[in-house]
Design an enzyme around this catalytic site. Structure first.
Site, PDB file in Angstrom:
ATOM      1  N   SER A   1      -8.886  -2.252   7.768  1.00 29.50           N
ATOM      2  CA  SER A   1      -9.109  -3.380   6.859  1.00 29.50           C
ATOM      3  C   SER A   1     -10.551  -3.855   7.001  1.00 29.50           C
ATOM      4  N   SER A   2     -11.046  -4.535   5.975  1.00 28.22           N
ATOM      5  CA  SER A   2     -12.437  -5.029   6.013  1.00 28.22           C
ATOM      6  C   SER A   2     -12.653  -6.093   7.096  1.00 28.22           C
ATOM      7  N   CYS A   3     -11.561  -6.624   7.661  1.00 27.34           N
ATOM      8  CA  CYS A   3     -11.732  -7.653   8.703  1.00 27.34           C
ATOM      9  C   CYS A   3     -12.225  -7.062  10.026  1.00 27.34           C
TER      10      CYS A   3
ATOM     11  N   HIS B   1      -1.191 -13.124   1.665  1.00 27.99           N
ATOM     12  CA  HIS B   1      -2.615 -13.224   1.332  1.00 27.99           C
ATOM     13  C   HIS B   1      -2.790 -14.182   0.146  1.00 27.99           C
TER      14      HIS B   1
ATOM     15  N   LYS C   1      -7.150  -2.974  14.694  1.00 29.59           N
ATOM     16  CA  LYS C   1      -7.610  -2.019  13.668  1.00 29.59           C
ATOM     17  C   LYS C   1      -8.840  -1.234  14.152  1.00 29.59           C
TER      18      LYS C   1
ATOM     19  N   ARG D   1     -14.473 -13.369  -1.881  1.00 30.54           N
ATOM     20  CA  ARG D   1     -13.643 -12.221  -1.536  1.00 30.54           C
ATOM     21  C   ARG D   1     -13.776 -11.150  -2.614  1.00 30.54           C
TER      22      ARG D   1
ATOM     23  N   TRP E   1      -5.856 -23.715  -0.563  1.00 30.55           N
ATOM     24  CA  TRP E   1      -6.359 -23.926   0.802  1.00 30.55           C
ATOM     25  C   TRP E   1      -7.883 -23.830   0.892  1.00 30.55           C
TER      26      TRP E   1
ATOM     27  N   THR F   1     -10.806  -3.131   1.223  1.00 27.01           N
ATOM     28  CA  THR F   1     -11.082  -4.551   1.066  1.00 27.01           C
ATOM     29  C   THR F   1      -9.759  -5.283   0.791  1.00 27.01           C
ATOM     30  N   ASN F   2      -9.794  -6.580   0.412  1.00 27.59           N
ATOM     31  CA  ASN F   2      -8.550  -7.318   0.108  1.00 27.59           C
ATOM     32  C   ASN F   2      -7.850  -6.679  -1.098  1.00 27.59           C
TER      33      ASN F   2
ATOM     34  N   VAL G   1       0.826  -1.214   0.000  1.00 23.23           N
ATOM     35  CA  VAL G   1       0.000   0.000   0.000  1.00 23.23           C
ATOM     36  C   VAL G   1       0.860   1.264   0.000  1.00 23.23           C
TER      37      VAL G   1
ATOM     38  N   TYR H   1      -5.895  -9.024  15.032  1.00 29.06           N
ATOM     39  CA  TYR H   1      -5.586  -7.943  14.088  1.00 29.06           C
ATOM     40  C   TYR H   1      -6.784  -7.009  13.968  1.00 29.06           C
TER      41      TYR H   1
HETATM   42  N1  NDP Z   1      -2.679  -6.140   1.845  1.00 27.29           N
HETATM   43  C1  NDP Z   1      -4.007  -6.131   1.947  1.00 27.29           C
HETATM   44  O1  NDP Z   1      -4.724  -6.946   1.327  1.00 27.29           O
HETATM   45  C2  NDP Z   1      -4.665  -5.126   2.845  1.00 27.29           C
HETATM   46  C3  NDP Z   1      -3.959  -4.187   3.578  1.00 27.29           C
HETATM   47  N2  NDP Z   1      -4.633  -3.281   4.376  1.00 27.29           N
HETATM   48  C4  NDP Z   1      -3.933  -2.310   5.215  1.00 27.29           C
HETATM   49  O2  NDP Z   1      -3.006  -1.531   4.499  1.00 27.29           O
HETATM   50  C5  NDP Z   1      -1.882  -1.214   5.325  1.00 27.29           C
HETATM   51  C6  NDP Z   1      -0.597  -1.606   4.608  1.00 27.29           C
HETATM   52  O3  NDP Z   1      -0.637  -2.992   4.289  1.00 27.29           O
HETATM   53  P1  NDP Z   1       0.367  -3.649   3.225  1.00 27.29           P
HETATM   54  O4  NDP Z   1       0.976  -2.592   2.401  1.00 27.29           O
HETATM   55  O5  NDP Z   1      -0.381  -4.755   2.600  1.00 27.29           O
HETATM   56  O6  NDP Z   1       1.471  -4.283   4.172  1.00 27.29           O
HETATM   57  P2  NDP Z   1       2.979  -4.698   3.836  1.00 27.29           P
HETATM   58  O7  NDP Z   1       3.314  -5.824   4.736  1.00 27.29           O
HETATM   59  O8  NDP Z   1       3.164  -4.860   2.369  1.00 27.29           O
HETATM   60  O9  NDP Z   1       3.812  -3.396   4.265  1.00 27.29           O
HETATM   61  C7  NDP Z   1       3.855  -3.013   5.605  1.00 27.29           C
HETATM   62  C8  NDP Z   1       4.847  -1.886   5.760  1.00 27.29           C
HETATM   63  O10 NDP Z   1       4.875  -1.547   7.146  1.00 27.29           O
HETATM   64  C9  NDP Z   1       6.227  -1.379   7.547  1.00 27.29           C
HETATM   65  N3  NDP Z   1       6.337  -1.760   8.955  1.00 27.29           N
HETATM   66  C10 NDP Z   1       5.878  -2.883   9.551  1.00 27.29           C
HETATM   67  N4  NDP Z   1       6.181  -2.869  10.855  1.00 27.29           N
HETATM   68  C11 NDP Z   1       6.853  -1.711  11.094  1.00 27.29           C
HETATM   69  C12 NDP Z   1       7.450  -1.130  12.237  1.00 27.29           C
HETATM   70  N5  NDP Z   1       7.404  -1.723  13.443  1.00 27.29           N
HETATM   71  N6  NDP Z   1       8.067   0.057  12.084  1.00 27.29           N
HETATM   72  C13 NDP Z   1       8.140   0.675  10.885  1.00 27.29           C
HETATM   73  N7  NDP Z   1       7.598   0.191   9.774  1.00 27.29           N
HETATM   74  C14 NDP Z   1       6.964  -1.003   9.877  1.00 27.29           C
HETATM   75  C15 NDP Z   1       7.077  -2.249   6.639  1.00 27.29           C
HETATM   76  O11 NDP Z   1       8.348  -1.647   6.552  1.00 27.29           O
HETATM   77  P3  NDP Z   1       9.646  -2.298   5.823  1.00 27.29           P
HETATM   78  O12 NDP Z   1       9.275  -2.487   4.386  1.00 27.29           O
HETATM   79  O13 NDP Z   1      10.733  -1.312   5.981  1.00 27.29           O
HETATM   80  O14 NDP Z   1       9.883  -3.616   6.524  1.00 27.29           O
HETATM   81  C16 NDP Z   1       6.269  -2.198   5.339  1.00 27.29           C
HETATM   82  O15 NDP Z   1       6.731  -1.154   4.530  1.00 27.29           O
HETATM   83  C17 NDP Z   1      -2.087  -1.960   6.641  1.00 27.29           C
HETATM   84  O16 NDP Z   1      -2.606  -1.084   7.597  1.00 27.29           O
HETATM   85  C18 NDP Z   1      -3.121  -3.006   6.297  1.00 27.29           C
HETATM   86  O17 NDP Z   1      -3.937  -3.300   7.384  1.00 27.29           O
HETATM   87  C19 NDP Z   1      -5.994  -3.287   4.444  1.00 27.29           C
HETATM   88  C20 NDP Z   1      -6.736  -4.173   3.735  1.00 27.29           C
HETATM   89  C21 NDP Z   1      -6.142  -5.177   2.891  1.00 27.29           C
HETATM   90  C1  F7E Z   2      -7.194  -8.533   3.930  1.00 21.11           C
HETATM   91  C2  F7E Z   2      -7.531  -9.526   5.009  1.00 21.11           C
HETATM   92  O1  F7E Z   2      -6.840 -10.745   4.801  1.00 21.11           O
HETATM   93  C3  F7E Z   2      -6.996 -11.757   5.777  1.00 21.11           C
HETATM   94  O2  F7E Z   2      -8.230 -12.388   5.635  1.00 21.11           O
HETATM   95  P1  F7E Z   2      -8.592 -13.329   4.430  1.00 21.11           P
HETATM   96  O3  F7E Z   2      -9.329 -12.572   3.402  1.00 21.11           O
HETATM   97  O4  F7E Z   2      -9.287 -14.534   4.959  1.00 21.11           O
HETATM   98  O5  F7E Z   2      -7.132 -13.699   3.910  1.00 21.11           O
HETATM   99  P2  F7E Z   2      -6.359 -14.558   2.868  1.00 21.11           P
HETATM  100  O6  F7E Z   2      -6.071 -13.729   1.687  1.00 21.11           O
HETATM  101  O7  F7E Z   2      -5.186 -15.127   3.562  1.00 21.11           O
HETATM  102  O8  F7E Z   2      -7.328 -15.788   2.469  1.00 21.11           O
HETATM  103  C4  F7E Z   2      -8.487 -15.648   1.708  1.00 21.11           C
HETATM  104  C5  F7E Z   2      -9.091 -16.994   1.389  1.00 21.11           C
HETATM  105  O9  F7E Z   2      -8.231 -17.672   0.452  1.00 21.11           O
HETATM  106  C6  F7E Z   2      -7.997 -18.999   0.868  1.00 21.11           C
HETATM  107  N1  F7E Z   2      -6.725 -19.477   0.326  1.00 21.11           N
HETATM  108  C7  F7E Z   2      -6.598 -20.475  -0.603  1.00 21.11           C
HETATM  109  N2  F7E Z   2      -5.306 -20.735  -0.852  1.00 21.11           N
HETATM  110  C8  F7E Z   2      -4.594 -19.847  -0.089  1.00 21.11           C
HETATM  111  C9  F7E Z   2      -3.190 -19.630   0.073  1.00 21.11           C
HETATM  112  O10 F7E Z   2      -2.353 -20.287  -0.520  1.00 21.11           O
HETATM  113  N3  F7E Z   2      -2.835 -18.620   0.927  1.00 21.11           N
HETATM  114  C10 F7E Z   2      -3.762 -17.850   1.602  1.00 21.11           C
HETATM  115  N4  F7E Z   2      -3.319 -16.847   2.410  1.00 21.11           N
HETATM  116  N5  F7E Z   2      -5.096 -18.066   1.484  1.00 21.11           N
HETATM  117  C11 F7E Z   2      -5.498 -19.060   0.651  1.00 21.11           C
HETATM  118  C12 F7E Z   2      -8.049 -18.912   2.384  1.00 21.11           C
HETATM  119  O11 F7E Z   2      -8.246 -20.180   2.961  1.00 21.11           O
HETATM  120  C13 F7E Z   2      -9.236 -17.943   2.581  1.00 21.11           C
HETATM  121  O12 F7E Z   2     -10.442 -18.649   2.436  1.00 21.11           O
HETATM  122  C14 F7E Z   2      -6.966 -11.262   7.195  1.00 21.11           C
HETATM  123  O13 F7E Z   2      -6.300 -12.255   7.947  1.00 21.11           O
HETATM  124  C15 F7E Z   2      -6.496  -9.894   7.299  1.00 21.11           C
HETATM  125  O14 F7E Z   2      -5.117  -9.810   6.979  1.00 21.11           O
HETATM  126  C16 F7E Z   2      -7.217  -9.001   6.368  1.00 21.11           C
HETATM  127  O15 F7E Z   2      -7.555  -7.903   6.693  1.00 21.11           O
END
Ligand code: NDP
Ligand code: F7E
Length: 317
Positions: free
Chosen positions: A123-125, A195, A156, A225, A218, A180-181, A30, A152
């Protein structure tokens, strides 16, 4: 947009491109998308720190950073993030790190005195496991959470409440967006902790490269989703920084959903894997469905642009 009036002496976010913007988490999925968008829009003073340079769980370091840098805007995209397996395996890490990061950042943003607006990403969770679909913002705290990610989710929810409390008591313009995801470039492609979408891209790609006969997916394949490309989310974040200043959090979704089975078939097609799918029913399904109602942000004028297949093809490249 972009005008200064007597009632509001401050320029809007998009008219303030030389102001200092701190993007926390700029190397993640993000944060990197938000950074790309800010730079392409012409923002000239974006401040970043890696996790190694500034650990946001350390309160004194975060306070010292804000006092020294004096940012005008903050986007909080740093968090401890992972998929269903990581969330259920490391509940202590997910609740503790996220509570610490968001508490330190929101509080330091107030104390440093320079911050005009902060956006927190949830997050949507956060919504109840069996919330009526599509899920409106009003469903928050109306029922029990999904057990695989409740730690988590609780962190949030506390982040949303922290922004609301600081707005009410201190007048800090802190807003919350609930995506959302998400998927896209710079995602975490870890085989177990990521994810579903990056996990499947990696697994199908490796299976194709190794001529493997099958790929394990899985759960049952039946959960639904909703997926949003991270560049669309980055657009929404900039839009909210510019246009929104309210107590309630704002959903950000694409409006279209797929079953995990349909998603797996789509990734298989995009990657060009010829073998078969095998379902591992020992792995959890998680929430059965979580389609967001994004009519609030759409009503303000934002809408997503990238269709799932198009975004997947780009991400795979
Ligand atoms: N991915 C998704 O599907 C979704 C994400 N979100 C939200 O979006 C936001 C970003 O997620 P996403 O980009 O996927 O996450 P990533 O894991 O890709 O990135 C997380 C970032 O946070 C930094 N970080 C983690 N811990 C620390 C710490 N203790 N101090 C400083 N920096 C830290 C990491 O830094 P570094 O790179 O330097 O290690 C990294 O740049 C989160 O709030 C998440 O909840 C919401 C919905 C869905
Ligand atoms: C964004 C949201 O993401 C998380 O929630 P989630 O949507 O359940 O996350 P997921 O992407 O890991 O899985 C989605 C679905 O997919 C299936 N699935 C199949 N095969 C694989 C697989 O190989 N890996 C994973 N991870 N899932 C799999 C899995 O079993 C599930 O049914 C939160 O914990 C939280 O982080 C949050 O906020």
């Amino acid at each position: 947009m972009g005008t200064v009036t007597a009632a509001d002496p401050h320029p809007s976010f998009l008219a303030d491109k030389d102001a200092k913007v701190f993007v926390a988490g700029h190397r993640g999925l993000v944060g990197s998308a938000i950074l790309r968008r800010l730079l392409s829009l012409g923002f000239t003073s974006v401040v970043t720190r890696t996790h190694a340079e500034l650990d946001l769980t350390r309160q004194a370091d975060v306070e010292a950073f804000f006092a020294a840098e004096q940012p005008r805007y903050v986007v909080l995209a740093a968090a401890k993030v992972g998929g269903i397996h990581a969330n259920s395996t490391f509940p202590a890490d997910f609740i503790a790190a996220n509570l610490q990061i968001q508490t330190n950042v929101v509080d330091a943003a107030l104390r440093c005195g320079s911050v005009r607006k902060l956006l927190f990403l949830g997050s949507s969770c956060i919504y109840p496991k069996f919330a009526p679909q599509p899920i409106t913002e009003g469903a928050l705290l109306s029922g029990p959470l999904e057990p695989t990610n409740e730690w988590y989710a609780v962190a949030k929810i506390a982040g949303i409440k922290m922004c609301q409390a600081y707005r009410i008591q201190h007048g800090l313009d802190a807003v919350s967006a609930m995506p959302t995801n998400l998927y896209g470039p710079q995602d975490n492609f870890h085989p177990e902790n990521s994810h579903v979408l990056p996990a499947l891209i990696r697994r199908f790609h490796e299976a194709k490269a190794w001529n493997a006969p099958e790929v394990v997916v899985w759960g049952s394949g039946s959960p639904l989703r909703e997926f949003l490309h991270v560049d669309d989310l980055a657009d929404a974040v900039i839009f909210l920084m510019d246009q929104y200043s309210g107590l309630e959090h704002v959903n950000v979704g694409s409006g279209s959903e797929v079953t995990i089975k349909e998603l797996a078939e789509l990734v298989k097609e995009v990657v060009g894997f010829q073998g078969k799918l095998v379902w591992d029913s020992s792995k959890p399904d998680g929430t059965p469905r979580k389609l967001m109602d994004s009519s609030k942000i759409q009503g303000m004028g934002w809408k997503p642009k990238i269709a799932l297949k198009e975004g997947l093809v780009e991400t795979y490249k």
